[in-house]
Design an enzyme around this catalytic site. Structure first.
Site, short mmCIF file in Angstrom:
data_model
loop_
_atom_site.label_atom_id
_atom_site.label_comp_id
_atom_site.label_asym_id
_atom_site.label_seq_id
_atom_site.Cartn_x
_atom_site.Cartn_y
_atom_site.Cartn_z
N ARG A 166 -10.63 0.83 -5.99
CA ARG A 166 -10.67 1.23 -4.76
C ARG A 166 -12.02 2.16 -4.64
O ARG A 166 -12.31 2.91 -5.49
CB ARG A 166 -9.41 2.25 -4.17
CG ARG A 166 -9.64 2.49 -2.96
CD ARG A 166 -8.26 3.63 -2.58
NE ARG A 166 -7.90 3.52 -1.14
CZ ARG A 166 -7.29 4.54 -0.47
NH1 ARG A 166 -7.16 5.55 -1.11
NH2 ARG A 166 -7.06 4.29 0.55
N ASP B 208 2.15 3.00 3.33
CA ASP B 208 1.31 4.29 2.72
C ASP B 208 2.00 5.37 2.34
O ASP B 208 1.41 6.66 2.62
CB ASP B 208 0.24 4.60 4.14
CG ASP B 208 -0.86 5.51 3.67
OD1 ASP B 208 -1.21 5.39 2.54
OD2 ASP B 208 -0.89 6.32 4.45
N TYR C 221 -7.81 17.74 -0.93
CA TYR C 221 -6.44 18.09 -0.46
C TYR C 221 -5.55 18.22 -1.64
O TYR C 221 -5.87 17.41 -2.79
CB TYR C 221 -5.92 17.34 0.55
CG TYR C 221 -5.62 15.98 0.28
CD1 TYR C 221 -4.40 15.54 -0.36
CD2 TYR C 221 -6.57 14.86 0.04
CE1 TYR C 221 -4.01 14.33 -0.78
CE2 TYR C 221 -6.24 13.51 -0.53
CZ TYR C 221 -4.93 13.24 -0.94
OH TYR C 221 -4.64 11.97 -1.35
N ASN D 281 -1.91 13.70 4.13
CA ASN D 281 -3.18 14.09 5.07
C ASN D 281 -2.64 13.70 6.56
O ASN D 281 -3.45 14.21 7.59
CB ASN D 281 -4.36 13.78 4.86
CG ASN D 281 -5.11 14.22 3.61
OD1 ASN D 281 -5.01 15.44 3.42
ND2 ASN D 281 -5.56 13.36 2.75
N ARG E 77 -14.60 12.79 4.41
CA ARG E 77 -13.86 13.98 4.62
C ARG E 77 -12.70 13.92 3.35
O ARG E 77 -12.19 14.96 3.11
CB ARG E 77 -13.17 13.98 5.79
CG ARG E 77 -12.05 12.70 6.04
CD ARG E 77 -11.61 12.80 7.53
NE ARG E 77 -11.15 11.68 7.96
CZ ARG E 77 -9.85 10.95 7.60
NH1 ARG E 77 -9.11 11.78 6.72
NH2 ARG E 77 -9.57 9.78 7.85
N HIS F 158 0.72 -1.24 0.06
CA HIS F 158 -0.10 -0.15 -0.14
C HIS F 158 0.94 1.30 0.10
O HIS F 158 1.39 1.72 1.05
CB HIS F 158 -0.98 0.04 1.10
CG HIS F 158 -1.99 1.22 1.25
ND1 HIS F 158 -2.99 1.00 0.82
CD2 HIS F 158 -1.81 2.39 1.50
CE1 HIS F 158 -4.11 2.07 0.85
NE2 HIS F 158 -3.08 3.05 1.11
N CYS F 159 0.95 1.98 -1.08
CA CYS F 159 1.60 3.27 -1.36
C CYS F 159 1.11 3.93 -2.50
O CYS F 159 0.34 3.44 -3.26
CB CYS F 159 3.24 2.83 -1.65
SG CYS F 159 3.54 1.64 -2.85
#
Length: 306
Positions: free
Chosen positions: A125, A258, A50, A263, A131, A32-33
């Site tokens: 996904r 990640d 964002y 964020n 948010r 997961h990246c």
């Protein structure tokens, strides 16, 4: 080059990660990246909630080698919306050492799906974190799920723990493998055997097609890292949740860094420390190999895994 103003308070990724003390097993996969931009070549989506710092494929692959991973699974970020060009560019440059999770629209053509597959995409996904994204109605997501099933893709879902009861029926109706991001974001101030996390455990126990990423302790932790690089007690409030899943469902768990940690505003993690954290959640060599090699290879490179 045009400059973009990143979201206020959003930290840039830590560009001097330590060398992990924990030596990853041969063939380990960072499952997961992300890649972000560069924005002058791959613009961010107008509807994004964002604006990140650029984090291009070259930086990701350099981090992979520095940490000791062999492969990556790159997940399309919400800041790029359903424009998967940055993802595809990274996959095509990876020499088959990366697979991808895309975000797609309902009107995507079969030809476009096939091109994504040929580039290395193996799933889509669905994001339910309000948010971060305005997500599609469930009826449209169900159509997308049926369309990708013939490609043997799977679905990655991202949601908050408090929303699981409302999403339960939808998740359990999906026709593919379902991979949950970050353990469904549990509230780690609550007990591992409490009703909230127990509901997530029941989801996995009752549905053998559901997997979990035991990733992002830096995103879930209340105590924070509280460790020098190489120590095993970093993010110790999150570790019991991840270790429980690794031990209960050893053949359905994945781990990812990640990177570049979008964020985050409180602290930006040292990715070397995140690798050392793995020893807390997968304490034996057998569990480490399943988590980091066997499971991701079976899901993303079945032709290599045999």
């Amino acid at each position: 080059m045009q400059q973009l103003e990143v979201t206020k308070g959003w930290l840039p990724f830590y560009n001097k990660p330590s060398k992990p003390h924990f030596k990853l097993p041969e063939g380990a996969v960072d499952a997961h990246c992300h890649v972000f931009g560069p924005h002058d070549k791959f613009p961010y989506a107008p509807e994004r909630k964002y604006t990140p710092c650029d984090a291009p494929k070259e930086a990701l692959f350099a981090l992979r080698d520095h940490l000791g991973f062999s492969r990556n699974v790159i997940v399309q970020a919400t800041c790029h919306g359903t424009d998967n060009r940055a993802l595809v560019d990274a996959l095509e440059a990876s020499n088959d050492l990366a697979r991808g999770i895309a975000s797609i629209k309902l009107d995507i053509t079969d030809e476009e799906l096939l091109k994504l597959h040929q580039a290395g995409v193996r799933g889509v996904r669905f994001n339910f974190v309000k948010r971060l994204v305005d997500f599609l109605p469930k009826e449209q997501l169900e159509i997308i799920a049926k369309r990708i099933a013939p490609l043997d893709w799977h679905i990655v879902v991202y949601f908050e723990a408090e929303d699981l009861p409302d999403l339960w029926d939808f998740f359990t109706s999906l026709p593919t493998i379902v991979v949950v991001d970050h353990m469904g974001r549990p509230d780690v101030s609550k007990p591992v055997d409490g009703p909230e996390f127990s509901l997530f455990v029941k989801l996995m126990r009752d549905n053998p097609n559901i997997w979990s990423k035991v990733s992002c302790p830096e995103r879930l932790s209340i105590t924070g890292p509280r460790a020098l690089s190489g120590e095993q007690n970093a993010y110790q409030d999150v570790a019991p949740f991840a270790r429980y899943l690794v031990e209960q469902f050893p053949n359905r768990v994945l781990f990812g860094t990640d990177w570049p940690h979008p964020n985050l505003k409180d602290h930006m993690p040292d990715d070397g420390l995140l690798v050392d954290y793995i020893r807390q959640i997968a304490p034996t060599a057998d569990l480490q190999k399943q988590l980091l090699v066997d499971n991701p290879m079976r899901l993303y490179w079945p032709e290599v895994a045999g």
